[in-house]
Motif scaffolding. Structure first.
Motif, PDB file in Angstrom:
ATOM      1  N   VAL A  10       0.853  -1.189   0.000  1.00 35.12           N
ATOM      2  CA  VAL A  10       0.000   0.000   0.000  1.00 35.12           C
ATOM      3  C   VAL A  10       0.886   1.236   0.000  1.00 35.12           C
ATOM      4  O   VAL A  10       1.697   1.439   0.906  1.00 35.12           O
ATOM      5  CB  VAL A  10      -0.936   0.019   1.228  1.00 35.12           C
ATOM      6  CG1 VAL A  10      -1.817   1.265   1.208  1.00 35.12           C
ATOM      7  CG2 VAL A  10      -1.794  -1.247   1.254  1.00 35.12           C
ATOM      8  N   THR A  11       0.735   2.065  -1.033  1.00 37.87           N
ATOM      9  CA  THR A  11       1.525   3.281  -1.145  1.00 37.87           C
ATOM     10  C   THR A  11       0.593   4.456  -1.410  1.00 37.87           C
ATOM     11  O   THR A  11      -0.599   4.284  -1.636  1.00 37.87           O
ATOM     12  CB  THR A  11       2.571   3.161  -2.273  1.00 37.87           C
ATOM     13  OG1 THR A  11       3.383   4.344  -2.304  1.00 37.87           O
ATOM     14  CG2 THR A  11       1.911   2.983  -3.635  1.00 37.87           C
ATOM     15  N   GLY A  12       1.133   5.662  -1.377  1.00 35.73           N
ATOM     16  CA  GLY A  12       0.328   6.864  -1.615  1.00 35.73           C
ATOM     17  C   GLY A  12       1.113   8.089  -1.213  1.00 35.73           C
ATOM     18  O   GLY A  12       2.050   8.017  -0.415  1.00 35.73           O
ATOM     19  N   LYS A  18      -2.381   6.485   3.738  1.00 38.73           N
ATOM     20  CA  LYS A  18      -2.013   5.126   3.319  1.00 38.73           C
ATOM     21  C   LYS A  18      -1.844   4.183   4.509  1.00 38.73           C
ATOM     22  O   LYS A  18      -2.156   2.989   4.403  1.00 38.73           O
ATOM     23  CB  LYS A  18      -0.752   5.133   2.454  1.00 38.73           C
ATOM     24  CG  LYS A  18       0.532   5.529   3.156  1.00 38.73           C
ATOM     25  CD  LYS A  18       1.713   5.470   2.212  1.00 38.73           C
ATOM     26  CE  LYS A  18       2.992   5.896   2.912  1.00 38.73           C
ATOM     27  NZ  LYS A  18       3.399   4.966   3.984  1.00 38.73           N
ATOM     28  N   ASP A 148       2.657  -1.344   4.743  1.00 43.74           N
ATOM     29  CA  ASP A 148       2.521   0.111   4.710  1.00 43.74           C
ATOM     30  C   ASP A 148       3.843   0.628   4.151  1.00 43.74           C
ATOM     31  O   ASP A 148       4.827   0.786   4.862  1.00 43.74           O
ATOM     32  CB  ASP A 148       2.259   0.645   6.121  1.00 43.74           C
ATOM     33  CG  ASP A 148       2.191   2.159   6.177  1.00 43.74           C
ATOM     34  OD1 ASP A 148       2.002   2.791   5.120  1.00 43.74           O
ATOM     35  OD2 ASP A 148       2.341   2.717   7.283  1.00 43.74           O
ATOM     36  N   THR A 152       4.360   7.182  -2.852  1.00 42.45           N
ATOM     37  CA  THR A 152       4.306   6.857  -4.276  1.00 42.45           C
ATOM     38  C   THR A 152       5.549   7.316  -5.016  1.00 42.45           C
ATOM     39  O   THR A 152       6.013   6.631  -5.933  1.00 42.45           O
ATOM     40  CB  THR A 152       3.070   7.524  -4.920  1.00 42.45           C
ATOM     41  OG1 THR A 152       1.954   7.389  -4.036  1.00 42.45           O
ATOM     42  CG2 THR A 152       2.738   6.892  -6.253  1.00 42.45           C
ATOM     43  N   VAL A 195      -2.999   4.836  -2.842  1.00 47.57           N
ATOM     44  CA  VAL A 195      -3.989   5.626  -2.106  1.00 47.57           C
ATOM     45  C   VAL A 195      -3.879   7.081  -2.540  1.00 47.57           C
ATOM     46  O   VAL A 195      -2.773   7.626  -2.651  1.00 47.57           O
ATOM     47  CB  VAL A 195      -3.760   5.511  -0.590  1.00 47.57           C
ATOM     48  CG1 VAL A 195      -4.842   6.284   0.170  1.00 47.57           C
ATOM     49  CG2 VAL A 195      -3.739   4.048  -0.157  1.00 47.57           C
TER      50      VAL A 195
END
Length: 326
Positions: A10-12, A18, A148, A152, A195
């Motif tokens: 999961v990145t963002g 995130k 986690d 990005t 995210v």
């Protein structure tokens, strides 16, 4: 038989939530009766704060249990501890490794040496994702691993850094481990979720991230639109504001009749127009996400902060991402 557990990365962009999404995804997977490992790699102890538990040490600890019998374990991966573990695993250094730590060599290597930190972090994720309860025919320890991950802007390098190290190390355990990690990162069991919030910069960074990940052969999953604000005004009210029929002049008598000060009408109408403008900007970014070519899910802005109840509410909405693990 697959050679690793399903891996959700999961990145963002910073500030998009995130860590909250990663935690909610872990809960969504556990709600299916799965044993899930939730990994943190940035040293912020965000997972501990979300689950209201003490700061996580460098060991796997159970932090949540679902009614369906699933569990969420958490691990804050520390690069210095991971290097000591790596040295012991591949070189059997034991006390010598601890001596290196005492003299600051570990800290130097993980802070200064290019790429070493990320190699250790992804290497630990690799070890957790392929760990079995017994021999090679036995089940995996975890049914899913959720990471986690870094933002990005550097996710492709984080996931692909082992390519650089593999190019430097021509033989030996470092080369073998790097190649194994890269095989896992590009395997069907791995998915990278991005995210974003519906603002111009995060959306553009998400599009750039999708393009870069695709170019590097890394598997892109869902786009998670987080913190989406609902419209607080009806279509008729919005149309009246746009047409000028709903103005301070028309609102003031209504306020007075309700026992409220007339001079609040200007502020009330201005706030209404500002809300409409923000919703229009949000809708524009939503259209961009709709056209990005990736499946996406939407999570609402929850008032009152994030507690376990809120996390579970978000987890229920992340069912499409949990399906990726099947």
């Amino acid at each position: 038989m697959a050679n690793s557990t399903p891996l959700h990365v999961v990145t963002g962009k910073g500030g998009t939530g995130k860590t909250t999404v990663a935690a909610a995804l872990a809960l969504a997977l556990a709600s299916r009766g799965s044993k899930v490992l939730l990994c943190e790699v940035e040293g912020r102890q965000g997972i501990a704060q979300l689950f209201d538990v003490p700061p996580l040490p460098y060991e796997e600890r159970r932090i949540a249990t679902s009614d369906e019998g699933g569990h969420v374990h958490a691990l804050a991966i520390d690069p210095e501890a991971a290097l000591l573990e790596y040295l012991q695993m591949f070189y059997r250094l034991g006390r010598a490794g601890r001596a290196l730590d005492k003299f600051g060599v570990i800290d130097f290597a993980t802070t200064i040496a290019p790429g070493v930190r990320d190699v250790l972090l992804t290497g630990k994720i690799y070890e957790a994702a392929r760990r079995r309860t017994g021999d090679r025919s036995s089940p995996f320890v975890y049914d899913a691993v959720v990471v986690d991950a870094p933002p990005t802007g550097r996710i492709a390098r984080f996931l692909g850094v082992n390519d650089d190290v593999a190019g430097l190390a021509k033989v030996g355990p470092i080369k073998a481990q790097s190649e194994s990690v890269m095989t896992m990162m590009r395997a069907p069991q791995t998915t990278v979720h991005l995210v974003t919030v519906l603002e111009e910069m995060p959306v553009q960074e998400t599009l750039d991230g999708i393009e870069e990940l695709t170019r590097e052969g890394l598997p892109v999953g869902h786009v998670v639109v987080n913190l989406k604000r609902p419209s607080l005004l009806s279509a008729d009210t919005i149309e009246a504001l746009d047409a000028g029929r709903l103005s301070a002049k028309t609102v003031a008598p209504v306020l007075e009749k309700a026992g409220l000060p007339r001079d609040a009408a200007d502020t009330l109408v201005a706030d209404g127009k500002g809300h409409v403008e923000r919703q229009q900007l949000q809708d524009e970014q939503q259209q961009i996400i709709d056209g990005c070519g990736r499946p996406h899910v939407e999570l609402p802005l929850l008032t009152g902060g994030i507690d376990m109840g809120a996390l579970q509410e978000l987890a229920d909405l992340l069912a499409p991402l949990a399906e990726d693990a099947r």
